[in-house]
Design an enzyme around this catalytic site. Structure first.
Site, PDB file in Angstrom:
ATOM      1  N   ASP A   1      75.650 -37.669  31.544  1.00 56.33           N
ATOM      2  CA  ASP A   1      76.766 -37.458  30.741  1.00 56.33           C
ATOM      3  C   ASP A   1      77.330 -38.412  30.665  1.00 56.33           C
ATOM      4  O   ASP A   1      78.283 -39.013  29.873  1.00 56.33           O
ATOM      5  CB  ASP A   1      77.501 -35.628  30.415  1.00 56.33           C
ATOM      6  N   THR A   2      77.999 -38.822  32.105  1.00 59.58           N
ATOM      7  CA  THR A   2      78.853 -39.620  31.708  1.00 59.58           C
ATOM      8  C   THR A   2      79.043 -41.690  31.846  1.00 59.58           C
ATOM      9  O   THR A   2      79.420 -41.733  32.240  1.00 59.58           O
ATOM     10  CB  THR A   2      79.873 -39.250  33.256  1.00 59.58           C
TER      11      THR A   2
ATOM     12  N   HIS B   1      72.192 -32.334  25.017  1.00 57.76           N
ATOM     13  CA  HIS B   1      73.902 -31.565  25.499  1.00 57.76           C
ATOM     14  C   HIS B   1      74.729 -32.182  24.644  1.00 57.76           C
ATOM     15  O   HIS B   1      74.727 -33.941  24.612  1.00 57.76           O
ATOM     16  CB  HIS B   1      73.979 -31.807  26.376  1.00 57.76           C
TER      17      HIS B   1
ATOM     18  N   ASP C   1      77.915 -24.011  27.056  1.00 61.65           N
ATOM     19  CA  ASP C   1      77.455 -24.196  28.294  1.00 61.65           C
ATOM     20  C   ASP C   1      78.574 -25.190  29.160  1.00 61.65           C
ATOM     21  O   ASP C   1      77.506 -24.394  30.461  1.00 61.65           O
ATOM     22  CB  ASP C   1      76.772 -25.779  27.623  1.00 61.65           C
TER      23      ASP C   1
ATOM     24  N   GLU D   1      77.863 -22.701  32.922  1.00 60.87           N
ATOM     25  CA  GLU D   1      77.363 -23.376  33.638  1.00 60.87           C
ATOM     26  C   GLU D   1      78.657 -23.066  35.173  1.00 60.87           C
ATOM     27  O   GLU D   1      78.215 -23.214  36.646  1.00 60.87           O
ATOM     28  CB  GLU D   1      76.976 -24.927  33.702  1.00 60.87           C
TER      29      GLU D   1
ATOM     30  N   GLU E   1      69.765  -9.954  51.628  1.00 58.05           N
ATOM     31  CA  GLU E   1      70.723  -9.029  51.007  1.00 58.05           C
ATOM     32  C   GLU E   1      71.693  -9.994  49.996  1.00 58.05           C
ATOM     33  O   GLU E   1      71.300  -9.269  48.094  1.00 58.05           O
ATOM     34  CB  GLU E   1      71.608  -8.213  51.570  1.00 58.05           C
TER      35      GLU E   1
HETATM   36  N1  LIG Z   1      69.370 -30.196  34.470  1.00 59.82           N
HETATM   37  C1  LIG Z   1      69.094 -29.859  33.564  1.00 59.82           C
HETATM   38  O1  LIG Z   1      67.687 -29.564  33.603  1.00 59.82           O
HETATM   39  C2  LIG Z   1      70.093 -29.965  31.858  1.00 59.82           C
HETATM   40  C3  LIG Z   1      71.121 -31.261  31.705  1.00 59.82           C
HETATM   41  N2  LIG Z   1      70.991 -30.928  29.962  1.00 59.82           N
HETATM   42  C4  LIG Z   1      71.183 -32.748  29.856  1.00 59.82           C
HETATM   43  O2  LIG Z   1      70.585 -33.081  29.901  1.00 59.82           O
HETATM   44  C5  LIG Z   1      70.892 -34.656  29.924  1.00 59.82           C
HETATM   45  C6  LIG Z   1      70.090 -34.648  30.978  1.00 59.82           C
HETATM   46  O3  LIG Z   1      70.698 -34.387  32.646  1.00 59.82           O
HETATM   47  P1  LIG Z   1      69.936 -34.493  33.403  1.00 59.82           P
HETATM   48  O4  LIG Z   1      68.265 -34.256  32.836  1.00 59.82           O
HETATM   49  O5  LIG Z   1      70.396 -33.455  34.671  1.00 59.82           O
HETATM   50  O6  LIG Z   1      69.863 -35.770  34.261  1.00 59.82           O
HETATM   51  P2  LIG Z   1      69.143 -36.933  35.671  1.00 59.82           P
HETATM   52  O7  LIG Z   1      70.663 -36.791  36.257  1.00 59.82           O
HETATM   53  O8  LIG Z   1      67.929 -35.823  36.028  1.00 59.82           O
HETATM   54  O9  LIG Z   1      67.633 -37.943  34.812  1.00 59.82           O
HETATM   55  C7  LIG Z   1      69.353 -38.461  34.668  1.00 59.82           C
HETATM   56  C8  LIG Z   1      68.142 -40.178  34.288  1.00 59.82           C
HETATM   57  O10 LIG Z   1      68.478 -41.478  33.841  1.00 59.82           O
HETATM   58  C9  LIG Z   1      68.489 -42.572  34.518  1.00 59.82           C
HETATM   59  N3  LIG Z   1      70.154 -43.308  34.545  1.00 59.82           N
HETATM   60  C10 LIG Z   1      70.636 -43.370  34.906  1.00 59.82           C
HETATM   61  N4  LIG Z   1      71.459 -44.433  34.832  1.00 59.82           N
HETATM   62  C11 LIG Z   1      70.481 -45.236  33.104  1.00 59.82           C
HETATM   63  C12 LIG Z   1      70.798 -45.521  32.645  1.00 59.82           C
HETATM   64  N5  LIG Z   1      72.077 -46.669  32.564  1.00 59.82           N
HETATM   65  N6  LIG Z   1      70.030 -46.351  31.426  1.00 59.82           N
HETATM   66  C13 LIG Z   1      68.628 -44.898  31.181  1.00 59.82           C
HETATM   67  N7  LIG Z   1      68.837 -43.827  32.477  1.00 59.82           N
HETATM   68  C14 LIG Z   1      69.632 -43.848  33.274  1.00 59.82           C
HETATM   69  C15 LIG Z   1      67.508 -41.326  36.397  1.00 59.82           C
HETATM   70  O11 LIG Z   1      67.591 -42.453  36.262  1.00 59.82           O
HETATM   71  P3  LIG Z   1      67.795 -43.288  38.447  1.00 59.82           P
HETATM   72  O12 LIG Z   1      66.349 -42.232  38.587  1.00 59.82           O
HETATM   73  O13 LIG Z   1      67.392 -44.550  38.446  1.00 59.82           O
HETATM   74  O14 LIG Z   1      69.205 -42.115  38.568  1.00 59.82           O
HETATM   75  C16 LIG Z   1      67.228 -40.488  35.483  1.00 59.82           C
HETATM   76  O15 LIG Z   1      66.152 -40.408  35.199  1.00 59.82           O
HETATM   77  C17 LIG Z   1      72.563 -34.801  29.919  1.00 59.82           C
HETATM   78  O16 LIG Z   1      73.167 -34.886  28.916  1.00 59.82           O
HETATM   79  C18 LIG Z   1      72.477 -33.579  30.609  1.00 59.82           C
HETATM   80  O17 LIG Z   1      73.921 -32.480  30.342  1.00 59.82           O
HETATM   81  C19 LIG Z   1      70.874 -30.173  29.373  1.00 59.82           C
HETATM   82  C20 LIG Z   1      70.263 -28.818  29.648  1.00 59.82           C
HETATM   83  C21 LIG Z   1      69.794 -29.215  31.153  1.00 59.82           C
HETATM   84  C1  LIG Z   2      73.076 -24.458  33.946  1.00 56.26           C
HETATM   85  C2  LIG Z   2      73.188 -25.641  33.959  1.00 56.26           C
HETATM   86  C3  LIG Z   2      72.467 -26.326  32.822  1.00 56.26           C
HETATM   87  O1  LIG Z   2      74.023 -26.271  32.110  1.00 56.26           O
HETATM   88  C4  LIG Z   2      71.744 -26.326  32.382  1.00 56.26           C
HETATM   89  C5  LIG Z   2      70.378 -25.859  33.641  1.00 56.26           C
HETATM   90  O2  LIG Z   2      71.188 -25.757  31.642  1.00 56.26           O
HETATM   91  C6  LIG Z   2      72.654 -27.651  33.418  1.00 56.26           C
HETATM   92  O3  LIG Z   2      73.266 -28.666  33.111  1.00 56.26           O
HETATM   93  O4  LIG Z   2      72.231 -28.503  34.045  1.00 56.26           O
HETATM   94 MG   LIG Z   3      73.053 -25.530  30.644  1.00 59.43          MG
HETATM   95 MG   LIG Z   4      74.496 -27.969  30.963  1.00 58.14          MG
END
Ligand SMILES: NC(=O)C1=CN([C@@H]2O[C@H](COP(=O)(O)OP(=O)(O)OC[C@H]3O[C@@H](n4cnc5c(N)ncnc54)[C@H](OP(=O)(O)O)[C@@H]3O)[C@@H](O)[C@H]2O)C=CC1
Ligand SMILES: CC[C@](O)(C(C)=O)C(=O)O
Ligand SMILES: [Mg+2]
Ligand SMILES: [Mg+2]
EC number: 1.1.1.86
Length: 337
Positions: free
Chosen positions: A84-85, A109, A192, A196, A228
């Site tokens: 996200d950041t 998200h 969300d 979390e 536990e």
């Molecule tokens: N984690 C989850 O289960 C959930 C996440 N979300 C949302 O999904 C989104 C992704 O989260 P999440 O899957 O946790 O992320 P991760 O941190 O697991 O993965 C991020 C991916 O983005 C890549 N990345 C980093 N910088 C860049 C860039 N400049 N350009 C393109 N790709 C880049 C990373 O590559 P590298 O390997 O090089 O770091 C990695 O493949 C967020 O918006 C999050 O809030 C929503 C529901 C649940």
């Molecule tokens: C509960 C954490 C979550 O919102 C998700 C897996 O749904 C996330 O941002 O990773």
């Molecule tokens: Mg979630």
């Molecule tokens: Mg979340």
């Protein structure tokens, strides 16, 4: 307020099968979306920077990996699944310059739209498909013929087709097997973050660590404390997942149920509820988002310190030892499901 829930029969997969999709990022959510979209007959490419450690994982799966800019230029639907950041920078550098009339930008998200870190132009659809579960389980459930429920939302709809497109996308990753609920970017983001922070992750980890500390500080064996308060938590939550709190209470002893009913409110006190309300307030007024964006910009000093402290908590050492003796528990997380 009633919600609309959609299932596979309500979705038209051909809508997403007719698009060129770029998945930006190949982490927890990115790999799950990309692989399941591909398995559902969708034309997918991955956008990752040169040097990204995710590139090899995507290529091993036979996916075509391009730079985020190239993937965005080629696609007519761009799903942003980077952290996200980082999304606002990727959007400004790689996505916005490549947007064409009729394109769609999707999110997993709503953070960047809700807090106005990304402001897309009016000529593109802006929608969300947010699975209500961790990405590795989104993929695992899809492969197992099941699905993780998804929320969909539409922020901009110049095509008039954004909702049908989001629903088709959600169906292609398995969400419509379980149920897809229509919401808004605001509602998804705020609930969300609250979930979390207060219950699923923050509330639960603090509860488990504190319970472990109370037992071990009182002289009980760490192994017994681990079973536990952590291991058995899954078994209890499984019953709640299958049949609600009522089914869990049906299954436990009446001694446990009396303790649950009378002691639970002494743990989660009115002060805890007040604290949860303050946490929700900080999400609603943008305090949390500003803090998190600032923390990231500063190089994540507090995040890194707290993360390391969590990894050093004695419950982790005890857990590693015990899980090592239960081969069926310690299932590795992979990007291939
Ligand atoms: N984690 C989850 O289960 C959930 C996440 N979300 C949302 O999904 C989104 C992704 O989260 P999440 O899957 O946790 O992320 P991760 O941190 O697991 O993965 C991020 C991916 O983005 C890549 N990345 C980093 N910088 C860049 C860039 N400049 N350009 C393109 N790709 C880049 C990373 O590559 P590298 O390997 O090089 O770091 C990695 O493949 C967020 O918006 C999050 O809030 C929503 C529901 C649940
Ligand atoms: C509960 C954490 C979550 O919102 C998700 C897996 O749904 C996330 O941002 O990773
Ligand atoms: Mg979630
Ligand atoms: Mg979340």
């Amino acid at each position: 307020m009633s919600v609309e829930i959609f299932y596979d029969d309500d979705a038209d997969l051909s809508i997403i099968q007719g698009r060129k999709v770029a998945v930006i990022g190949y982490g927890s959510q990115g790999h799950a979306h990309a692989l399941s979209l591909r398995d559902s007959g969708v034309d997918v490419r991955i956008g990752l920077p040169e040097g990204s450690k995710s590139r090899a994982k995507a290529e091993e799966e036979g996916l075509r990996v391009l730079s985020p800019g190239e993937a965005s230029a080629e696609a007519d639907l761009i799903m942003i699944l980077a952290p996200d950041t980082k999304q606002r920078f990727i959007y400004a550098e790689d996505i916005e310059p490549n947007l064409k009339d009729g394109d769609a930008i999707f999110f997993g998200h709503g953070f960047n739209i809700r807090y106005e870190l990304i402001k897309p132009p009016a000529n593109v659809d802006v929608a969300m498909v947010a699975p209500k579960g961790p990405g590795h389980l989104v993929r695992r459930q899809f492969v197992d013929g099941k699905g993780v429920p998804c929320l969909i939302a539409v922020e901009q709809d110049p095509s008039g087709n954004a909702q049908a497109l989001a629903l088709a996308y959600a169906a292609a990753i398995g969400g419509a097997r379980a149920g897809v609920i229509k919401t808004t970017f605001k509602e998804e983001t705020e609930t969300d973050l609250f979930g979390e922070q207060s219950v699923l992750c923050g509330g639960t980890t603090a509860l488990v660590q504190t319970g472990f500390e109370v037992l071990t500080e009182a002289g009980y064996a760490p192994e017994i404390a681990y079973f536990e308060v952590l291991h058995e938590l899954k078994l209890i939550v499984d019953l709640m997942y299958e049949g609600g709190i009522a089914r869990m209470r049906y299954s436990i002893s009446d001694t446990a149920e009396y303790g649950d009913l009378t002691r639970g409110p002494r743990v989660i006190t009115p002060e805890v509820k007040e604290s949860m309300r303050r946490i929700l307030g900080e999400i609603q007024d943008g305090t949390f988002a500003r803090e998190w964006v600032g923390e990231d910009e500063a190089g994540r000093p507090n995040f890194t310190k707290l993360q390391a402290a969590g990894e050093q908590h004695p419950i982790e050492e005890t857990g590693r030892k015990l899980r090592g003796l239960m081969s069926w528990v310690d299932r590795p997380i992979t990007e291939t499901a």
